[in-house]
Design a protein around this motif. Structure first.
Motif, PDB file in Angstrom:
ATOM      1  N   PHE A 490       7.122  -1.148 -28.975  1.00  0.00           N
ATOM      2  CA  PHE A 490       7.581   0.213 -29.226  1.00  0.00           C
ATOM      3  C   PHE A 490       7.162   0.692 -30.605  1.00  0.00           C
ATOM      4  O   PHE A 490       6.955   1.879 -30.825  1.00  0.00           O
ATOM      5  N   SER A 491       7.011  -0.258 -31.564  1.00  0.00           N
ATOM      6  CA  SER A 491       6.493   0.128 -32.879  1.00  0.00           C
ATOM      7  C   SER A 491       5.065   0.622 -32.742  1.00  0.00           C
ATOM      8  O   SER A 491       4.670   1.620 -33.381  1.00  0.00           O
ATOM      9  N   LEU A 494       5.137   4.124 -31.327  1.00  0.00           N
ATOM     10  CA  LEU A 494       5.501   5.097 -32.348  1.00  0.00           C
ATOM     11  C   LEU A 494       4.348   5.344 -33.318  1.00  0.00           C
ATOM     12  O   LEU A 494       4.088   6.481 -33.712  1.00  0.00           O
ATOM     13  N   ASN A 497       1.763   7.747 -32.260  1.00  0.00           N
ATOM     14  CA  ASN A 497       2.155   9.154 -32.265  1.00  0.00           C
ATOM     15  C   ASN A 497       2.410   9.700 -33.662  1.00  0.00           C
ATOM     16  O   ASN A 497       2.881  10.834 -33.805  1.00  0.00           O
ATOM     17  N   HIS A 498       2.194   8.897 -34.701  1.00  0.00           N
ATOM     18  CA  HIS A 498       2.425   9.330 -36.077  1.00  0.00           C
ATOM     19  C   HIS A 498       1.156   9.123 -36.887  1.00  0.00           C
ATOM     20  O   HIS A 498       0.470   8.114 -36.744  1.00  0.00           O
ATOM     21  N   ALA A 504       7.663   8.898 -41.597  1.00  0.00           N
ATOM     22  CA  ALA A 504       8.200   7.773 -40.811  1.00  0.00           C
ATOM     23  C   ALA A 504       7.176   6.677 -40.570  1.00  0.00           C
ATOM     24  O   ALA A 504       7.541   5.588 -40.095  1.00  0.00           O
ATOM     25  N   ILE A 508       7.955   2.643 -39.857  1.00  0.00           N
ATOM     26  CA  ILE A 508       7.598   1.973 -38.606  1.00  0.00           C
ATOM     27  C   ILE A 508       6.746   0.740 -38.888  1.00  0.00           C
ATOM     28  O   ILE A 508       6.902  -0.311 -38.248  1.00  0.00           O
ATOM     29  N   LYS A 512       7.361  -3.236 -37.849  1.00  0.00           N
ATOM     30  CA  LYS A 512       6.402  -4.085 -37.154  1.00  0.00           C
ATOM     31  C   LYS A 512       6.072  -5.339 -37.968  1.00  0.00           C
ATOM     32  O   LYS A 512       5.979  -6.453 -37.413  1.00  0.00           O
TER      33      LYS A 512
END
Length: 840
Positions: A490-491, A494, A497-498, A504, A508, A512
């Motif tokens: 999930f990291s 994310l 998408n960043h 953020a 993140i 990780k």
């Protein structure tokens, strides 16, 4: 009547004699000179024509007389008599005392030769005249004697005493019809270094007597050697000084090869018989005992014998060498009673159980060989039974004896440690003797040594504990891997998408990175439980250790000196290179921490052949060819209590916060998973040595296997295939499904094996790839694969698991084709693996 000498009177008489001699010499010289003058004067009255003739005649007469005198002197007809006062140069010695010497005595000058001798000296060569012969002349007839006299003369010149025994074939002067022996001594005279006293004695009878004694001794030895019974003499330490020929024949040894003191009695008797002999020599008094023992022949067979064994003990308690007569016996010899007694004695002494009887006071009366071997290596003949065990165990043993003496039965066995060695232990069984009379034996004690049993129990308990901890660690690591897979996955979603400039993004990344650190700890737990994923390949340790040297130098710092010693030609091994490097690094770091004040770390590597590997003893160890790596430090060392726990996970001797306690457990797991062994040897204050044994790798085929070139990493990670994702962990399943769907794949999710089979049936087998977990409820991954193969034998499958690949591969059919992705994995790892498997 004592003979005395006045030195002053001797000196005055010597001076008067010397003065008289000088006066007589002057008169003789004057008369000789006067005669010569008269002869010379008469020459003046000789007629001239006769002058030459007269001169020639006179010269001829003088020459003839001179030559005749020389020959007569050589033949002994003329002797140049020394002055009667020649003996005045000899220190004061009364004539009576000089003559009273029983041996031939001669005083000689190193320059002038013989000076004075007694009558015994003259009688040696049969002369009663004044013909005084020198020592050299006396023994000139024998070359061997001349050499001995030369050595004695050399000793006399150096002022040393010396002695030689000389054999003359016909005696001195050839007077004897047989050879004779002479003892010649030379003694320097104090204060007169130029003089020496020679003593010569005829020792022929003495030598004959010695030869007779020697011959009688040889006869006695021959009689003893060939007697119908064996004989040996043994020193208190067990070394054999003598064995006769009969016993040597029974033992099957060559008496010519026997060296006194080289062999030990334990080489020729059984272990039980040795205990009986050792106990016999500790009685404290001289006594002859009859013992029944078994000899061990050179070919390994036994021979029953009876010994008459006597060990002398001096008044101060010193034990001497034994005198032991060995009698050959047969079980059928003698009457039935003696035969039965011998059978019982051998049965009693050869039983592997220690047996002893005790009286009412608890003292040992009768014991067998096994009991003597265990408990009575030294000390008095009668000892208290409780004295052979440790003080803490004596009350229990004493209570058992008291119960037996009082006639009780069903007495519980007693476990006790030896008094002489706490590492050894035994279990005692006590039984009463109810028919005994007062003063006789009251109980029978049976003892079984339990040292090896206790060691095996401790090893088994330790292995069970390690296995239980390993299973616990492996289970925790498996579940934690699922959590970490979801966190890392999930990291990655994310992060995709960043942008890096987003606030953020850094948070993140920190999530990780810490998840990856946790994954490293999980790998250590899996290494200890031997369930981590390894990638073994054939490696050369010389190259590995050489490459590690630079890294270790930086890790160890300036205070620790690194020394490597690995010979060329080390055998290849098959192991995971990264894991093996981790093993060496972990041990090196531990060694550094054990040397806070500096020291030396030595890494040695060598080949260990199967014959040499037997020196390593451990439960489950298999002797074979190994490559041995020894890592030795000069640090503080470890106590035995610490050594028992060093391989347990989370055990650490470091301060809180300075260690995880997983370093050595990881080392242990990696070595075991590589089919190797690890041993540790440590001593407080001296350091520690870890010995790693890696099995030698031998290629099954001589031809080198072709190594497939690794596939290049695909750049396009998108696809359109249909994938069945089977994962019981919802978070992992959700992450993997999103990651694959985002790259264009059609994903069907299943939470269990039965659900996956239903989906496969609904899809009518239109599935291109199955990605499945291994450990799942209801149906695990290997079972699922077997069911899928029934309807779709060519189906491609990827197993994902936190355990090692070979941990489940053994449950699959042989040569089963599948792919593997270890947990925890990232989004990129999953996409690359799927893409590679789907590529044609």
């Amino acid at each position: 009547m004592a003979v005395t000498s006045d030195p002053m009177a001797d000196r005055q008489s010597t001076e008067a004699a010397e003065a008289g001699e000088r006066r007589d010499s002057m008169i003789r010289i004057f008369l000789l000179s006067l005669g010569l003058l008269v002869v010379a004067g008469s020459y003046l009255f000789v007629p001239p024509e006769w002058t030459d003739t007269v001169v020639l005649v006179c010269l001829g007469i003088l020459s003839t007389v001179g030559v005749m005198c020389l020959f007569m002197a050589a033949g002994g007809l003329i002797r140049f008599v020394r002055s009667r006062v020649a003996d005045t140069r000899v220190p004061g010695l009364p004539e009576q005392l000089f003559e009273a010497i029983g041996e031939g005595a001669l005083i000689a000058d190193s320059a002038a030769g013989a000076i004075k001798a007694n009558r015994a000296y003259y009688r040696l060569y049969g002369e009663e005249s004044d013909d005084l012969r020198s020592i050299e002349r006396l023994f000139a007839e024998s070359p061997d004697a001349s050499e001995a006299i030369y050595r004695l003369s050399g000793a006399a010149e150096k002022g040393r005493r010396a002695m030689e025994e000389i054999r003359m074939p016909g005696g001195i002067g050839g007077q004897s019809g047989s050879a004779r022996w002479y003892r010649v001594k030379v003694n320097p005279i104090a204060g007169r270094p130029e003089l020496a006293l020679w003593l010569i004695s005829d020792i022929t009878r003495e030598r004959e007597h010695q030869e007779n004694i020697f011959q009688e001794l040889q006869n006695a030895i021959d009689y003893l050697d060939h007697a119908p019974a064996g004989f040996f003499s043994m020193q208190p330490d067990g070394r054999i000084r003598y064995v006769n020929a009969t016993l040597a024949e029974w033992l099957g040894i060559d008496l010519a090869d026997f060296e006194p003191g080289a062999a030990e009695i334990g080489d020729f008797v059984t272990a039980e018989s040795l205990s009986v002999l050792e106990a016999s020599g500790q009685r404290g008094e001289t006594a002859t005992e009859r013992l029944e023992i078994d000899l061990v022949r050179a070919n390994g067979t036994r021979k029953p014998v009876r010994l008459l064994h006597r060990v002398p003990v001096s008044a101060d308690g010193t034990v001497g060498a034994s005198r032991t007569l060995v009698l050959e016996v047969g079980l059928a010899d003698g009457d039935a009673g003696l035969a039965a007694e011998r059978r019982f004695t051998r049965f009693f002494n050869n039983t592997p159980m220690a047996i002893a009887s005790v009286d009412h006071s608890g003292a040992i009366n009768l014991s067998n060989a096994r009991f003597l071997k265990l408990f009575r290596k030294s000390g008095p003949a009668r000892i208290e039974l409780t004295s052979v065990v440790k003080a803490a165990d004596r009350p229990a043993l004493k209570a058992a004896l008291h119960a037996a003496i009082n006639g009780q039965s069903d007495i519980s066995p007693v476990d006790a440690q030896f008094e002489s060695d706490e590492e050894r232990s035994a279990r005692f069984f006590v039984s009463p003797i109810v028919e005994g009379e007062p003063g006789e034996d009251a109980a029978i004690v049976y003892a079984l040594e339990t040292t090896e049993q206790r060691a095996l129990e401790a090893q088994f308990a330790q292995s069970q504990k390690m296995q239980a901890v390993g299973q616990l660690a492996g289970g925790i690591a498996h579940d934690f891997n699922n959590v970490l897979t979801a966190i890392i996955g999930f990291s990655d979603l994310l992060l995709s998408n960043h942008r890096p400039s987003d606030p953020a993004f850094e948070d993140i990344m920190n999530i990780k990175q810490n998840a990856n650190r946790a994954a490293g700890l999980v790998r250590q737990l899996l290494a200890f439980s031997r369930r981590q994923t390894l990638q073994p390949r054939v490696i050369r340790l010389e190259e590995v250790l050489s490459d590690l040297t630079v890294l270790l130098d930086r890790l160890l710092g300036e205070t620790v000196e690194l020394k490597t010693d690995h010979k060329s030609g080390l055998w290849p091994v098959k192991a995971d290179l990264n894991q093996l490097e981790q093993v060496v690094v972990n041990l090196a770091v531990n060694a550094r921490d054990a040397m806070p004040n500096g020291g030396m770390l030595t890494i040695r590597a060598s080949n260990l052949e199967e014959a040499e590997s037997h020196r390593f003893r451990q439960d489950g160890f298999r002797p074979a060819d190994y490559v041995l790596i020894e890592i030795t430090d000069t640090g503080t060392g470890m106590t035995p209590e610490v050594m028992e726990k060093i391989f347990e996970p989370f055990f650490s001797t470091k301060e809180i916060g300075k260690g995880t306690g997983l370093g050595l457990s990881t080392v242990y797991g990696i070595i075991k998973q590589t089919d190797g062994f690890i041993f540790v040897d440590s001593e407080l204050g001296k350091g520690t040595t870890f010995s790693l044994l890696l099995p030698r790798y031998v290629a099954e085929r001589e031809a080198e296997e072709e190594v497939a070139s690794p596939k290049s990493e695909p750049t396009d990670l998108t696809g359109s295939a249909t994938i069945l994702l089977v994962e019981d962990e919802e978070a992992v399943r959700a992450f993997a499904s999103r990651a694959l769907a985002a790259r264009g794949y059609e994903v069907h999710e299943a939470a269990s094996g039965p659900e996956a089979l239903r989906i496969m049936k609904d899809m009518d087998g239109a599935i291109d790839l199955v990605v499945s977990d291994v450990v799942m409820p209801e149906m695990d991954g290997p079972t699922l694969l077997k069911e899928l193969r029934k309807t779709n034998p060519n189906l491609k499958i990827i197993f994902v698991s936190g355990y090692a690949e070979d941990a489940f591969a053994r449950h699959l059919p042989e040569n089963e084709d599948f792919h593997f992705l270890p947990k925890p994995f990232s989004l990129k790892d999953l996409a690359i693996t799927v893409k590679r498997v789907l590529q044609p």
